[in-house]
Scaffold this motif. Structure first.
Motif, short mmCIF file in Angstrom:
data_model
loop_
_atom_site.label_atom_id
_atom_site.label_comp_id
_atom_site.label_asym_id
_atom_site.label_seq_id
_atom_site.Cartn_x
_atom_site.Cartn_y
_atom_site.Cartn_z
N GLU A 49 0.80 -1.19 -0.08
CA GLU A 49 0.03 0.02 -0.02
C GLU A 49 0.96 1.10 -0.05
O GLU A 49 0.71 2.17 -0.81
CB GLU A 49 -1.05 -0.07 1.34
N ASN A 50 1.90 1.29 0.91
CA ASN A 50 2.74 2.59 1.06
C ASN A 50 3.38 2.69 -0.38
O ASN A 50 3.59 3.90 -0.74
CB ASN A 50 3.84 2.14 1.95
N TYR A 51 3.89 1.53 -1.21
CA TYR A 51 4.48 1.82 -2.31
C TYR A 51 3.70 2.34 -3.64
O TYR A 51 4.02 3.31 -4.14
CB TYR A 51 5.27 0.54 -3.10
N LEU A 52 2.46 1.89 -3.45
CA LEU A 52 1.56 2.39 -4.37
C LEU A 52 1.00 3.90 -4.14
O LEU A 52 1.12 4.42 -5.05
CB LEU A 52 0.04 1.39 -4.38
N LYS A 53 0.73 4.11 -3.03
CA LYS A 53 0.38 5.39 -2.59
C LYS A 53 1.59 6.53 -3.13
O LYS A 53 1.45 7.34 -3.73
CB LYS A 53 0.18 5.95 -1.21
N ARG A 54 2.86 6.01 -2.95
CA ARG A 54 4.17 6.75 -3.17
C ARG A 54 4.17 6.83 -4.55
O ARG A 54 4.47 8.01 -5.02
CB ARG A 54 5.24 6.21 -2.49
N ALA A 74 -1.02 9.12 10.77
CA ALA A 74 -2.19 8.70 9.65
C ALA A 74 -1.37 7.65 8.84
O ALA A 74 -1.76 6.85 8.29
CB ALA A 74 -2.66 9.71 8.74
N GLU A 75 -0.02 7.67 8.95
CA GLU A 75 0.75 6.91 7.92
C GLU A 75 0.78 5.59 8.39
O GLU A 75 0.79 4.53 7.51
CB GLU A 75 2.28 7.39 8.10
N LYS A 76 0.62 5.42 9.66
CA LYS A 76 0.38 3.87 10.34
C LYS A 76 -1.23 3.55 10.10
O LYS A 76 -1.58 2.40 9.76
CB LYS A 76 0.89 3.66 11.46
N LEU A 77 -2.01 4.52 10.52
CA LEU A 77 -3.63 4.07 10.79
C LEU A 77 -4.05 3.82 9.50
O LEU A 77 -5.17 3.05 9.16
CB LEU A 77 -3.97 5.28 11.34
N GLU A 78 -3.65 4.25 8.44
CA GLU A 78 -4.20 4.23 6.81
C GLU A 78 -4.11 2.66 6.63
O GLU A 78 -5.04 2.41 5.71
CB GLU A 78 -3.49 4.91 5.96
N HIS A 79 -3.56 1.94 7.18
CA HIS A 79 -3.49 0.49 7.01
C HIS A 79 -4.27 -0.40 8.00
O HIS A 79 -4.32 -1.62 7.81
CB HIS A 79 -1.80 -0.07 7.03
N ALA A 80 -4.90 0.27 8.70
CA ALA A 80 -5.39 -0.39 9.88
C ALA A 80 -7.00 -0.31 9.92
O ALA A 80 -7.42 -0.53 11.01
CB ALA A 80 -4.77 -0.23 11.22
MN MN Z 1 1.61 4.40 5.42
#
Ligand code: MN
Ligand code: MN
Ligand code: MN
Ligand code: MN
Lengths: 223, 223
Positions: free
Chosen positions: A7-12, A102-108
């Motif tokens: 998810e982080n890679y795709l967002k980036r 938010a960087e962490k919560l966005e996956h949870a």
């Molecule tokens: Mn993140």
DNA sequence: TATCATATTTTGACATATCAAAATTTCTGG
DNA sequence: CCAGAAATTTTGATATGTCAAAATATGATA
């Protein structure tokens, strides 16, 4: 069920695609830089994302989101930005500290919970930094804004978006009352000095460098 | 900086230690069962937790939290339960659906944000299921409660805690107005039939089996 | 106490995500 | 066009977390 790493890679990749005007393609160097990993890691991730049909990957070329990848990226971005809103509006966190959270919560967060948050907040269309929130349907609309550097001297503007999430910078913006939503006046455009002078509320005017001013996007106020 | 996996194991070990009256020690079988992994996985995790001084591990014996392990476990439990409160009280989720959500969020929230949530909620001492919330200082106090099966026939009680997080069961409890905080009366204790009949609010009385009733903990109301 | 069921540990394998350093390709300036 | 610089890929390694199946230990029972 993409992992948070994916998810982080795709967002980036989505954000880099928007940022780089060099076409639509993100190089391994940029991707690695943006993700804080080595180039080799970026390459192997690019392959693995390509295997999952989330990006198109051209060896020695670069990477570009597929429709599916874009959909995932926008969902993550939506979660990120709605969470930022929640943290600022409901829980009173400072806008300079919500990004990491938010960087962490966005996956949870589940879709169901996200819907509740959206409703609770009254379906906002931008986050505390003025960044547009993608819709549940996967659309993102970025209104045509003007950088503070491009505004005529003397103009009245409304601050609409702050492009840098850095804590230092956000606190600077705060100190001078230049948050999104605020009204301000551009007093001087000093091209020789590469500086812009702005004034907001009852505060004294502040002069900032062009690079800083370029990160503040505004709408012109009629009349 | 324990990983979420480590946090989940420690929390689970804490809960199993409390549950099992067979001393204080959790067997690999129980741990594996509770975590939904194979016994081999539980063993290797037990060793790795022991290497990090989070548990005491005795080969062929079992596992038991160290002081440090307990501290971590209680912090996770605190986050879990405060998040459950937030989801129910601020965002209006049903108490039967917050558990799974909290299971993920408990690993994604900073201390700072947790403090804000605690404050926002008015420093609650129990979660929506009546489970006690550990303090920031790492203490947990479990008040002496009585199971519904142990109450005298005819007694007035206040529901205090529901020990089963299963959605089905929670919805059953809801339907008959037996949530924590509610007042109820025990109409019949039928030992032959292994059944308990309870009545709450203006609803008709409901009869449930002893195993179900044993999962509902109450306080006796004076007078 | 010998045996057998049960619990536990060990072994070998796999998936994901990362790095450092070596090898290779592409690009660019002379 | 060619040599060196820059970017990219490959290789070999590590860490975490998991499983299946084989090996081993424990403990109850006959
Ligand atoms: Mn993140
Ligand atoms: Mn933002
Ligand atoms: Mn969890
Ligand atoms: Mn609970």
């Amino acid at each position: 069920m993409p992992s948070s790493t994916v998810e982080n890679y795709l967002k980036r990749i989505f954000l880099e695609q928007q940022a780089e005007p060099t076409g639509d393609i993100v190089s391994m160097k940029n991707l690695a830089g943006a993700m804080g990993v080595t180039a080799g890691t970026a390459t192997s991730m690019a392959k693995s994302l390509a295997d999952s049909k989330l990006v198109a990957y051209e060896p020695y070329g670069g990477v570009k989101l597929t429709a599916r990848g874009r959909t995932v990226a926008l969902r993550v971005l939506r979660r990120h930005r709605l969470i930022e809103c929640l943290l600022v509006e409901a829980l009173g966190l400072d806008w300079s500290e919500v990004h990491d959270e938010a960087e962490k919560l966005e996956h949870a967060i589940s879709d169901k919970l996200l819907d509740r948050i959206d409703e609770f907040l009254g379906f906002p269309s931008v986050d505390p930094h003025g960044d547009p929130i993608p819709t549940a349907g996967g659309e993102i609309r970025h209104s045509a804004l003007t950088a503070l550097t491009e505004v005529e001297q003397g103009a009245e503007v409304r601050i609409a978006r702050v492009l840098d999430q850095d804590e230092q910078f956000l606190r600077f913006v705060d100190r001078h009352m230049l948050r999104p939503g605020t009204r301000a006046r551009v007093l001087v455009q000093d091209h020789a000095a590469e500086a812009v002078t702005v004034q907001s509320g009852k505060l004294p005017a502040v002069t900032m460098g062009r690079t800083a001013a370029a990160k503040i996007m505004v709408e012109l106020i009629k009349g």
